[in-house]
Design an enzyme around this catalytic site. Structure first.
Site, PDB file in Angstrom:
ATOM      1  N   SER A 148       0.839  -1.213   0.000  1.00 27.45           N
ATOM      2  CA  SER A 148       0.000   0.000   0.000  1.00 27.45           C
ATOM      3  C   SER A 148       0.869   1.256   0.000  1.00 27.45           C
ATOM      4  O   SER A 148       0.604   2.216  -0.728  1.00 27.45           O
ATOM      5  CB  SER A 148      -0.888   0.018   1.248  1.00 27.45           C
ATOM      6  OG  SER A 148      -1.815  -1.028   1.199  1.00 27.45           O
ATOM      7  N   ARG A 162       1.423   4.296  -3.059  1.00 29.86           N
ATOM      8  CA  ARG A 162       1.205   5.710  -2.723  1.00 29.86           C
ATOM      9  C   ARG A 162       2.482   6.521  -2.891  1.00 29.86           C
ATOM     10  O   ARG A 162       2.443   7.691  -3.282  1.00 29.86           O
ATOM     11  CB  ARG A 162       0.660   5.820  -1.289  1.00 29.86           C
ATOM     12  CG  ARG A 162      -0.811   5.361  -1.205  1.00 29.86           C
ATOM     13  CD  ARG A 162      -1.180   4.954   0.197  1.00 29.86           C
ATOM     14  NE  ARG A 162      -2.600   4.633   0.350  1.00 29.86           N
ATOM     15  CZ  ARG A 162      -3.166   3.457   0.045  1.00 29.86           C
ATOM     16  NH1 ARG A 162      -2.438   2.476  -0.475  1.00 29.86           N
ATOM     17  NH2 ARG A 162      -4.451   3.253   0.225  1.00 29.86           N
ATOM     18  N   GLY A 201      -6.020  -3.881  -7.861  1.00 33.21           N
ATOM     19  CA  GLY A 201      -7.168  -3.042  -7.514  1.00 33.21           C
ATOM     20  C   GLY A 201      -6.725  -1.687  -6.995  1.00 33.21           C
ATOM     21  O   GLY A 201      -7.380  -0.669  -7.251  1.00 33.21           O
ATOM     22  N   ARG A 224     -13.796  -7.176 -10.731  1.00 33.30           N
ATOM     23  CA  ARG A 224     -13.947  -6.508  -9.422  1.00 33.30           C
ATOM     24  C   ARG A 224     -14.710  -5.175  -9.551  1.00 33.30           C
ATOM     25  O   ARG A 224     -14.638  -4.507 -10.575  1.00 33.30           O
ATOM     26  CB  ARG A 224     -12.564  -6.316  -8.794  1.00 33.30           C
ATOM     27  CG  ARG A 224     -11.923  -7.675  -8.522  1.00 33.30           C
ATOM     28  CD  ARG A 224     -10.559  -7.565  -7.921  1.00 33.30           C
ATOM     29  NE  ARG A 224     -10.586  -6.929  -6.620  1.00 33.30           N
ATOM     30  CZ  ARG A 224      -9.499  -6.576  -5.950  1.00 33.30           C
ATOM     31  NH1 ARG A 224      -8.297  -6.792  -6.475  1.00 33.30           N
ATOM     32  NH2 ARG A 224      -9.600  -6.017  -4.770  1.00 33.30           N
ATOM     33  N   GLN A 251      -9.181   2.051  -0.467  1.00 28.55           N
ATOM     34  CA  GLN A 251      -9.029   2.399  -1.881  1.00 28.55           C
ATOM     35  C   GLN A 251     -10.053   3.462  -2.276  1.00 28.55           C
ATOM     36  O   GLN A 251      -9.724   4.419  -2.988  1.00 28.55           O
ATOM     37  CB  GLN A 251      -9.169   1.138  -2.737  1.00 28.55           C
ATOM     38  CG  GLN A 251      -8.018   0.161  -2.493  1.00 28.55           C
ATOM     39  CD  GLN A 251      -8.135  -1.123  -3.281  1.00 28.55           C
ATOM     40  OE1 GLN A 251      -9.124  -1.362  -3.964  1.00 28.55           O
ATOM     41  NE2 GLN A 251      -7.119  -1.962  -3.186  1.00 28.55           N
ATOM     42  N   ASP A 254      -6.640  -8.405   4.474  1.00 28.96           N
ATOM     43  CA  ASP A 254      -5.832  -9.245   3.582  1.00 28.96           C
ATOM     44  C   ASP A 254      -5.248 -10.463   4.301  1.00 28.96           C
ATOM     45  O   ASP A 254      -4.698 -11.361   3.663  1.00 28.96           O
ATOM     46  CB  ASP A 254      -4.697  -8.412   2.967  1.00 28.96           C
ATOM     47  CG  ASP A 254      -5.234  -7.341   2.027  1.00 28.96           C
ATOM     48  OD1 ASP A 254      -6.338  -7.520   1.480  1.00 28.96           O
ATOM     49  OD2 ASP A 254      -4.560  -6.315   1.851  1.00 28.96           O
ATOM     50  N   LYS A 265     -12.349  -9.662  -3.603  1.00 28.37           N
ATOM     51  CA  LYS A 265     -10.896  -9.481  -3.662  1.00 28.37           C
ATOM     52  C   LYS A 265     -10.361 -10.179  -4.922  1.00 28.37           C
ATOM     53  O   LYS A 265     -11.122 -10.437  -5.844  1.00 28.37           O
ATOM     54  CB  LYS A 265     -10.256 -10.026  -2.383  1.00 28.37           C
ATOM     55  CG  LYS A 265     -10.609  -9.205  -1.146  1.00 28.37           C
ATOM     56  CD  LYS A 265     -10.006  -7.810  -1.237  1.00 28.37           C
ATOM     57  CE  LYS A 265     -10.360  -6.954  -0.036  1.00 28.37           C
ATOM     58  NZ  LYS A 265      -9.927  -5.568  -0.209  1.00 28.37           N
ATOM     59  N   ARG A 318     -12.660 -14.850  -1.828  1.00 24.48           N
ATOM     60  CA  ARG A 318     -11.793 -15.502  -0.821  1.00 24.48           C
ATOM     61  C   ARG A 318     -12.580 -16.302   0.208  1.00 24.48           C
ATOM     62  O   ARG A 318     -12.003 -17.155   0.871  1.00 24.48           O
ATOM     63  CB  ARG A 318     -10.889 -14.466  -0.132  1.00 24.48           C
ATOM     64  CG  ARG A 318      -9.776 -14.003  -1.041  1.00 24.48           C
ATOM     65  CD  ARG A 318      -8.803 -13.043  -0.383  1.00 24.48           C
ATOM     66  NE  ARG A 318      -7.705 -12.738  -1.298  1.00 24.48           N
ATOM     67  CZ  ARG A 318      -6.924 -11.666  -1.222  1.00 24.48           C
ATOM     68  NH1 ARG A 318      -7.129 -10.770  -0.267  1.00 24.48           N
ATOM     69  NH2 ARG A 318      -5.950 -11.484  -2.092  1.00 24.48           N
ATOM     70  N   ARG A 358      -2.605 -14.340  -2.136  1.00 23.66           N
ATOM     71  CA  ARG A 358      -2.709 -14.551  -0.683  1.00 23.66           C
ATOM     72  C   ARG A 358      -3.183 -15.968  -0.367  1.00 23.66           C
ATOM     73  O   ARG A 358      -2.837 -16.529   0.671  1.00 23.66           O
ATOM     74  CB  ARG A 358      -3.601 -13.496  -0.044  1.00 23.66           C
ATOM     75  CG  ARG A 358      -3.048 -12.087  -0.284  1.00 23.66           C
ATOM     76  CD  ARG A 358      -3.259 -11.134   0.835  1.00 23.66           C
ATOM     77  NE  ARG A 358      -2.965  -9.775   0.389  1.00 23.66           N
ATOM     78  CZ  ARG A 358      -1.774  -9.175   0.493  1.00 23.66           C
ATOM     79  NH1 ARG A 358      -0.757  -9.803   1.037  1.00 23.66           N
ATOM     80  NH2 ARG A 358      -1.605  -7.945   0.042  1.00 23.66           N
TER      81      ARG A 358
END
Ligand code: S3P
Length: 426
Positions: A17, A21, A88, A116, A162, A311, A338, A342, A386
């Site tokens: 993340s 950014r 995403g 998504r 997000q 997550d 996701k 999941r 994941r």
């Protein structure tokens, strides 16, 4: 407190993340920024590629890189579709940036990302004045046409960093004040980074607001390790799966409280977990997490705990097979949208390997057993990184024999995962 000092340590790669950014902010800043230890993964490369297609000169991702900013109004119309790959975060955060840019951009992604939901960002950004056009449904491919924006006060129906970040970035690039309220606080990396770069951002409880800024300062950032990647090794250590069965130290990890839900729950399950902040990096606390094994008990996870560990829930569900009693995760329907569904995919695979698990509308239930029989079988990851890592950890525990159909999909967030796992277990 950890009873014994750890002799084994892992520094997992940079936070995903924060890496996204950092690139976006470096390109929007005025001047040259220096970023160390960025996550060199496929998802972050997607953000770099999109920024490059918008005219920024982003060098190849490297341990020590410099990025020249173009200022808040410096992006140029792309001559090709912007490929967000599997990411995403790229699609949603860049939708916010592009909402303040006066040209059309077509965003595309891989098969998983194209399923998504994008309406969650398109709706508030359209209210601000951007235009969105979808080929079908509210999915990629979509065309974002930015322009003059209006301020917004948005009550987000989902706790999504997000969505929140897309609106904050639209306010930043479009030069209008914005406020976002969420039902539960989501990760606040955008707020922390923008505040560290001189933007007036207020983050109070469930509300984040931004005031327009004339520019963004260039910066130096050493990206801390990703707590979501560290969680896999924390689970391994809690289950006694580290070489020698002892404790494990996870170093230089981002210890932002909005990301530590998994470690808090691991403690609730009975594991010996401690963390300590050593430094601050652009507003982010950074330090060490130490985890030692202990007998684990089942645990209940409720909706208000979910965003801080969203997550990590596949890993928690796998770990729950080794805990005495029932683990129940509720209020987690976000898991269905996701990189894979999941909830369905975790339960399907837990059953494949012989565990006792049920799918719930908004979560799942696992009946675990500390002295249970060995788990074994062939896991279908659905291309979800994941899932591959969560079942990889379960498979690394003594007595279990689990194969994963697509081990390479970990490159989305943690390219060296399998060799790090080998190093601490062999
Ligand atoms: C992310 C936010 C979360 C998380 C994702 C990264 C981010 O998504 O699942 O891996 O960097 O803002 P949501 O905002 O959709 O919950």
């Amino acid at each position: 407190m950890i009873a014994r000092p750890a002799s084994l340590a892992v520094r997992v790669p940079g936070d995903k993340s924060i890496s996204h950014r950092a690139l976006i902010c470096a390109v929007l800043a005025s001047g040259r920024s220096r970023i160390k230890n960025i996550l060199p993964s496929a998802d972050v490369r997607s953000t770099a590629g999109v920024l490059g297609a918008l005219g920024a000169r982003v060098p190849k991702l490297a341990d020590d890189m410099r990025v020249d900013g173009r200022g808040l109004a410096g992006l140029a119309a792309p001559s090709e579709p912007l490929d967000c790959g599997n990411s995403g975060t790229t699609a949603r955060l860049m939708s916010g940036v592009l909402s303040g840019c006066p040209f059309p951009s077509r965003l595309i992604g891989d098969a998983s990302l194209s399923r998504r939901p994008m309406g969650r960002v398109a709706r508030p950004l359209a209210t601000m004045g951007a235009q969105f056009a979808f080929d079908a449904g509210e999915h990629l491919p979509m065309v974002v046409t930015g322009g003059r924006l209006r301020p917004i006060e948005f009550d987000s129906p989902t706790a999504s960093a997000q969505v929140k970040s897309a609106i904050l970035l639209a306010g930043l690039v479009g030069g209008v004040p914005v406020t976002v309220r969420e039902p539960v606080r989501s990760r606040d990396h955008t707020e922390r980074m923008l505040a560290a770069l001189g933007v007036q951002v207020r983050s109070l409880g469930l509300e984040a607001s931004l005031e327009p800024a004339s520019d963004l300062s260039a910066f130096q950032l050493d990206v801390p390790a990703d707590p979501s990647s560290a969680a896999f090794f924390a689970a391994l250590a809690a289950a006694g799966g580290v070489r020698g069965g002892g404790p494990l130290e996870l170093t230089d990890v981002a210890l932002n409280p909005t990301r530590l839900g998994f470690f808090r729950v691991l403690r609730d399950m009975g594991a010996d977990v401690a963390w300590e902040v050593h430094r601050d990096e652009c507003g982010e606390p950074v330090g060490t997490i130490t985890v030692a094994p202990r007998g684990l008990e089942g645990v209940e996870v409720r909706s208000e705990q979910v965003p801080a560990m969203i997550d990590e829930l596949p890993m928690l569900a796998c770990l729950a097979t080794l805990a005495d009693g029932v683990t129940e995760i509720r209020g987690a329907s976000e898991l269905r949208v996701k990189e894979s569904d999941r909830i369905a995919a975790v339960v399907e695979n837990l059953r494949v390997v012989g565990a006792d698990a049920d799918e719930l509308r908004d979560g799942l239930r696992v009946r675990g057993n500390r002295r249970g029989r060995s788990l074994g079988g062939a896991v279908r990851t659905h291309g979800d990184h994941r899932l591959a890592m969560a079942f990889g950890v379960l498979g690394a525990l003594s007595g279990n024999a689990i194969t994963v159909d697509d081990p390479d999909c970990v490159s989305v967030s943690y390219p060296g995962f399998w060799s790090d796992l080998e190093r601490v277990t062999a």
